[in-house]
Design a protein around this motif. Structure first.
Motif, short mmCIF file in Angstrom:
data_model
loop_
_atom_site.label_atom_id
_atom_site.label_comp_id
_atom_site.label_asym_id
_atom_site.label_seq_id
_atom_site.Cartn_x
_atom_site.Cartn_y
_atom_site.Cartn_z
N LEU B 288 0.80 -1.22 0.00
CA LEU B 288 0.00 0.00 0.00
C LEU B 288 0.84 1.28 0.00
O LEU B 288 1.69 1.48 0.86
N THR B 289 0.56 2.13 -0.96
CA THR B 289 1.12 3.48 -0.94
C THR B 289 0.37 4.27 0.13
O THR B 289 -0.86 4.18 0.23
N THR B 290 1.12 5.02 0.92
CA THR B 290 0.46 5.65 2.07
C THR B 290 1.18 6.91 2.51
O THR B 290 2.35 7.11 2.20
N GLU B 325 4.95 11.88 5.49
CA GLU B 325 5.82 11.49 4.39
C GLU B 325 5.06 10.57 3.44
O GLU B 325 4.37 9.64 3.88
N LEU B 326 5.19 10.81 2.18
CA LEU B 326 4.54 9.94 1.20
C LEU B 326 5.41 8.71 0.98
O LEU B 326 6.58 8.83 0.62
N VAL B 327 4.84 7.55 1.21
CA VAL B 327 5.58 6.30 1.03
C VAL B 327 5.00 5.59 -0.19
O VAL B 327 3.86 5.11 -0.16
N LEU B 328 5.76 5.58 -1.26
CA LEU B 328 5.25 5.00 -2.51
C LEU B 328 5.45 3.49 -2.53
O LEU B 328 6.56 3.00 -2.33
N ARG B 329 4.37 2.78 -2.78
CA ARG B 329 4.48 1.32 -2.89
C ARG B 329 3.65 0.87 -4.09
O ARG B 329 3.24 1.68 -4.92
N GLY B 330 3.39 -0.42 -4.12
CA GLY B 330 2.79 -0.99 -5.32
C GLY B 330 1.35 -0.64 -5.63
O GLY B 330 0.86 -0.94 -6.73
N SER B 331 0.64 -0.04 -4.72
CA SER B 331 -0.79 0.18 -4.96
C SER B 331 -1.07 1.41 -5.82
O SER B 331 -2.23 1.72 -6.09
N THR B 332 0.01 2.13 -6.19
CA THR B 332 -0.19 3.29 -7.06
C THR B 332 0.68 3.18 -8.30
O THR B 332 1.73 2.53 -8.29
#
Lengths: 342, 342
Positions: B288-290, B325-332
């Motif tokens: 999850l991007t969060t 902080e924006l944490v970029l992961r696989g959901s975006t």
DNA sequence: AAAGTTTGCGTGAGCGCTCACGTAGTTTAG
DNA sequence: CTAAACTACGTGAGCGCTCACGCAAACTTT
């Protein structure tokens, strides 16, 4: 600074004695209905609230209980706390929550600390302490309810589920549905004391199958990172596993993640099973098959039992055993007959 | 029943007065080093523990603070609690946790109840109460720290993150990466009071784009089932959404589930973003991007501030604002230039 | 009608501490 | 060398309740 209204203020205002006010607020008898109403009315009018501290001092009952728990991050634990607290609030009790990070000595120290803080009782979650040690703390003035461990003694009882038997049944079920090589991702500690491990072994034994000790792997910690790491090791060491039984749902979710990382499809290549049925279990992908533990109910019952024991001490209350239910979801798949012929 | 050792027992045994023992345990001066050591030794020997109740009575300081929170099921809330409790334990404070299910009147009643229980201070999480109401409770004898809401007044401060600004940036980022139709899955309540919604709207406005009010949908509850249900409605109503911003990670996980149920692939068909960065966020599929909220730190700081205010009242402590902080992961996934040319 | 019983209330003590003093003995200042 | 200023203790009061009594008035019982 608002001046605190005391029981004497109420007494003076209502034209009665201190003790009569006390009788009114505690629903004692020895007071006429008429007086009680009048006193309650003045209490309302003045906005009087009895001091928990003074009450505790005078009555030797603090209306506070302690909860000793490893950590509170697992939602299953939150559910236990919620059950406990829900019950506690309805009867005007407070809960001191203390975490121990699963350290044995911290448990003892925490219990001692709680005693000195005049708690009326203690709930111990998944304690490492043996019956004798726990029983030595239990007392008519300090009943103890142990959760997730089966114990019984005067002023000491427990609320549990039979993890060992449920795990045995689970293994039997998995083998019955074609699995042969089932990995176990469990917590650190002496394997002899982990029901999870014991039930796992019994499952194989009851079917006359050998348990391969390589299939059992203990994470160094119950957090997700450790579970993720350990699952990778487990799968690397046993590439032919068709199922992994995790210690709880959180770890199972990390295990599924690890399987994906290893290029395995859940459930086509490997099935994953958790315990607890935390709320996210139904929403992750694939949805997690799990053994449902009634955590909220456990918390509720623990508080209920504790209240009983506070009210009527020195009786032996029988331990409560709650059912575990297998909830089948997308993370498991049965193996075909081909495997059975093996 | 173990007899309780009191301060008088220690005094008698050590051959000093009650007050001298008190001086020793409280590190007060007016006692020689030699006597202090002797007293501390007898305390150790007798296993004496001062009674929290008696101390509270006499000093009008209960060493207990109250936490008023909507619910404790969200792991992000558990993190706040953990931070609070970790800090509290190191200084010998206790925490009473009270849940309100986000009901406004329950908050007021709970605060009142806590006051009558002689807490030394209160931490309010995501309160619905306005500044004036909260400030009316705050007092030199009852400092308040508000968490997740920005407030300041004498004996009242807050620990927050700027959800509104972070959300605005998120929207700008999403639009910058090619998204045009972004749904918002948020909580119930007046939209004017939800930072999440305000930031979302600002994000569009800052880029001169129209906000389609159909893209905003409020779940009836913050639990997973409601989030799941509401996401389905949101997607049904707006089949052309390319991203959904959820209210928190738990709801985002349910939203991803709902998208799958609707036959949409995350992130290929639709991106999903949550808030909090709870521990499972990195382990679900897709990860999850969060927007990471430092929950543990918030809890810690809240307790620290509260202790400061208890020690030195009547000062205005400035609110603390922590970074998101924006944490970029696989959901975006970003949308290609094709979309931009639109 | 006298004696016993119940009902309704009040009084003093005390829970285990801390706070605000009081008081010796010792040091410092002028 | 004496007054002032510490230092190191002790003492009484009291925080706000409850508990164990005590004691009248009303109500039974024989």
């Amino acid at each position: 600074m608002k001046k605190n209204i005391t029981i004497d203020d109420v007494a003076k205002y209502a034209g009665v004695s201190r003790q009569t006010v006390s009788r009114a607020i505690n629903n004692m008898n020895g007071i006429s209905e008429k007086t009680r109403q009048r006193v309650l009315a003045t209490i309302e009018e003045l906005g009087y609230r009895p001091s928990r501290l003074a009450r505790g001092m005078a009555s030797n009952q603090s209306k506070t209980i302690g909860l000793v728990i490893g950590n509170i991050l697992n939602p299953a634990h939150s559910e236990v706390i919620r059950g406990l607290e829900t019950m506690a609030q309805t009867v005007g009790y407070n809960v001191f929550i203390r975490t121990t990070n699963y350290v044995r000595d911290a448990e003892i120290e925490t219990i001692n600390a709680l005693i000195s803080e005049n708690v009326d009782g203690i709930v111990l979650s998944s304690t490492h302490l043996d019956l004798q040690t726990v029983a030595s703390f239990a007392d008519k003035n300090l009943p103890i309810v142990v959760v997730h461990r089966n114990m019984s003694a005067p002023n000491l009882t427990s609320i549990t589920t039979d993890i060992e038997r449920a795990t045995q049944s689970l293994i039997e079920y998995l083998i019955g549905s074609g699995h042969r090589k089932v990995g176990l991702l469990t917590r650190p500690g002496d394997q002899e004391n982990i029901f999870h491990v014991k039930g796992y072994k019994k499952g194989f034994q009851s079917l006359g199958l050998e348990v391969n000790s390589n299939w059992i792997m203990q994470a160094s910690n119950t957090n997700l990172e450790a579970a993720h790491r350990t699952t990778k090791q487990l799968v690397t060491r046993n590439p032919d596993l068709t199922a992994i039984v995790a210690y709880n749902d959180m770890m199972a979710i990390a295990a599924m993640h690890a399987c994906r990382d290893m290029g395995l499809n859940v459930p086509d290549d490997i099935s994953v099973i958790g315990y607890d049925d935390i709320s996210v279990a139904a929403h992750v992908f694939p949805a997690l098959t799990t053994l449902r533990i009634p955590s909220f109910e456990i918390g509720q019952l623990a508080m209920e039992q504790l209240l009983e024991m506070i009210k009527t001490p020195d009786i032996i209350y029988p331990p409560t055993l709650l059912d575990i239910e297998l909830v089948l979801r997308g993370s498991t798949k049965s193996r075909q007959i081909a495997a059975l012929s093996h």
